[in-house]
Design an enzyme around this catalytic site. Structure first.
Site, PDB file in Angstrom:
ATOM      1  N   ARG A   1     -12.026 -12.808  -4.572  1.00 18.97           N
ATOM      2  CA  ARG A   1     -11.830 -12.744  -6.145  1.00 18.97           C
ATOM      3  C   ARG A   1     -13.424 -12.974  -6.440  1.00 18.97           C
ATOM      4  O   ARG A   1     -14.015 -13.812  -6.000  1.00 18.97           O
ATOM      5  CB  ARG A   1     -10.888 -13.591  -6.357  1.00 18.97           C
ATOM      6  CG  ARG A   1      -9.337 -13.250  -6.474  1.00 18.97           C
ATOM      7  CD  ARG A   1      -9.481 -12.199  -7.511  1.00 18.97           C
ATOM      8  NE  ARG A   1      -7.714 -11.588  -7.273  1.00 18.97           N
ATOM      9  CZ  ARG A   1      -7.373 -10.388  -6.448  1.00 18.97           C
ATOM     10  NH1 ARG A   1      -8.296  -9.855  -5.696  1.00 18.97           N
ATOM     11  NH2 ARG A   1      -5.971 -10.103  -6.492  1.00 18.97           N
TER      12      ARG A   1
ATOM     13  N   GLU B   1     -14.599  -8.546 -14.040  1.00 16.40           N
ATOM     14  CA  GLU B   1     -14.401  -7.076 -13.835  1.00 16.40           C
ATOM     15  C   GLU B   1     -13.598  -6.570 -14.922  1.00 16.40           C
ATOM     16  O   GLU B   1     -12.372  -7.163 -15.301  1.00 16.40           O
ATOM     17  CB  GLU B   1     -13.984  -7.122 -12.396  1.00 16.40           C
ATOM     18  CG  GLU B   1     -12.431  -7.199 -11.972  1.00 16.40           C
ATOM     19  CD  GLU B   1     -12.277  -7.157 -10.426  1.00 16.40           C
ATOM     20  OE1 GLU B   1     -12.948  -7.565  -9.441  1.00 16.40           O
ATOM     21  OE2 GLU B   1     -11.249  -6.298 -10.116  1.00 16.40           O
TER      22      GLU B   1
ATOM     23  N   HIS C   1     -13.633  -2.720  -6.388  1.00 18.48           N
ATOM     24  CA  HIS C   1     -12.417  -3.439  -6.314  1.00 18.48           C
ATOM     25  C   HIS C   1     -11.685  -2.318  -5.228  1.00 18.48           C
ATOM     26  O   HIS C   1     -10.507  -1.832  -5.647  1.00 18.48           O
ATOM     27  CB  HIS C   1     -11.549  -3.853  -7.376  1.00 18.48           C
ATOM     28  CG  HIS C   1     -10.853  -4.882  -6.883  1.00 18.48           C
ATOM     29  ND1 HIS C   1     -10.481  -5.982  -7.708  1.00 18.48           N
ATOM     30  CD2 HIS C   1      -9.902  -5.214  -5.873  1.00 18.48           C
ATOM     31  CE1 HIS C   1      -9.688  -6.798  -7.143  1.00 18.48           C
ATOM     32  NE2 HIS C   1      -9.400  -6.595  -6.094  1.00 18.48           N
TER      33      HIS C   1
HETATM   34  C1  DGY Z   1      -4.586  -7.651  -4.387  1.00 17.48           C
HETATM   35  O1  DGY Z   1      -3.603  -6.957  -4.212  1.00 17.48           O
HETATM   36  O2  DGY Z   1      -4.899  -8.739  -4.814  1.00 17.48           O
HETATM   37  C2  DGY Z   1      -6.015  -6.920  -4.232  1.00 17.48           C
HETATM   38  O3  DGY Z   1      -7.158  -7.511  -4.813  1.00 17.48           O
HETATM   39  C3  DGY Z   1      -5.926  -5.450  -4.826  1.00 17.48           C
HETATM   40  O4  DGY Z   1      -6.592  -4.841  -3.650  1.00 17.48           O
END
Ligand code: DGY
Length: 323
Positions: free
Chosen positions: A242, A271, A289
């Site tokens: 994250r 983001e 991402h």
């Molecule tokens: C999630 O599922 O939390 C991811 O960040 C998406 O790719």
């Protein structure tokens, strides 16, 4: 008996949307337009289940919607730091996520970032596309060898273990890690991994540091000026977890001053905004991402989210219940 009404907040792969229509009275978001606070609240007021995803902020304000018809948030994604879990709990909502199905693809993206930043391949690709390449020479675009180096993992959950497996068995890397809840000893042994007592110990020793901890208050700006300064000046940091786990301004300073050699990011604080300074730097690789972004995985995530919702309405415990 009528089917439960389910609102899906963003576009999903076709196969998953088809399943949603089959099982539920589903409302899709064909235009894929992010939903506003008011629209999310309306969804909570009018549907039996809402399936949000990682880019929907399901805040306490959103969850304040009254009257509340929604019983379950079937999140499309493994991370749930975008959902205020306390507020969800207070409103009596069940929350589920989609673990397992994205483990390998997210680990693959972390590997890609590591290889790209070490071997300068993003920079190299831009070089070719810009028609700047004048030919092979022994000193051209020298990078850093990955094979045989030490990979330090902050957090040793599913995605970290998958990365460790690929790095150790594919690239002969030595694995060190820190995690307050370490994996079973047989998992550690299979990777010939070595536990370290603290984040700082991992940072000091690793050639590549990869972050695999959850987002949220506890890990906010975990990687700051002080911790970046503990890393080797030849080391690289990779973040596919994250964005807010790294203080972006501290990372800009570390990359500018040569405190560390480079970084690879798939996620960003706030983001899709990306730190302006990053865009001009060559020692950072930037992805939008993409961790789980393969057709196989995104279909599986959708089906898993739906399975959780269906199980709930079948009066059973959903497999991936978070709250
Ligand atoms: C999630 O599922 O939390 C991811 O960040 C998406 O790719």
């Amino acid at each position: 008996m009528s089917k439960p009404k389910v609102i899906i907040t963003r576009r999903w792969p076709q196969e998953a949307e088809a399943r949603a229509m089959e099982w539920f009275d589903a409302r899709l978001n064909k235009e894929d337009k992010p939903m506003s606070v008011a629209e999310l609240q309306e969804a909570l007021r009018t549907a039996d289940a809402v399936c949000p995803t990682v880019s929907d902020a399901i805040s306490a304000e959103v969850l304040n919607a009254t009257p509340l018809r929604c019983k379950i948030l079937g999140n499309f994604g493994v991370g749930f730091n975008h959902i205020d879990l306390n507020a969800a709990r207070e409103r009596g909502l069940v929350v589920t996520n989609t673990p397992d199905v994205l483990t390998d693809c997210t680990a693959d993206i972390a590997m890609t970032l590591m290889l790209m930043v070490a071997r300068r391949t993003g920079e190299g690709e831009r070089h070719v596309r810009n028609r700047e390449w004048t030919g092979w020479r022994p000193t051209h675009m020298i990078g850093t060898k990955v094979t045989g180096k030490t990979l330090g993992l902050i957090g040793m959950g599913r995605i970290a273990r998958a990365m460790a497996h690929k790095a150790h068995h594919g690239f002969n890397m030595r694995i060190i890690f820190t995690d307050p809840y370490p994996p079973p000893q047989e998992v550690i042994d299979a990777l010939q991994a070595e536990a370290r007592g603290s984040i700082e110990d991992v940072l000091r020793e690793a050639d590549f540091v990869s972050l695999h901890c959850p987002g949220g208050k506890e890990t906010w700006h975990l990687i700051n000026d002080e911790r970046l300064a503990m890393m080797k000046s030849s080391a690289f940091i990779i973040n596919s977890a994250r964005g807010d786990v790294i203080d972006p301004q501290a990372l800009v300073r570390a990359l500018k001053n040569g405190t560390i050699a480079g970084a690879g990011l798939d996620v960003y604080e706030g983001e899709p905004k990306v730190q302006e300074e990053f865009l001009a730097m060559n020692n950072i690789v930037l992805f939008p991402h993409l961790g789980s972004a393969t057709m196989e995985t995104r279909v599986a995530m959708g089906l898993r989210a739906l399975e959780n919702v269906k199980t709930f309405f079948d009066n059973q415990e959903p497999r991936d219940r978070v709250v």
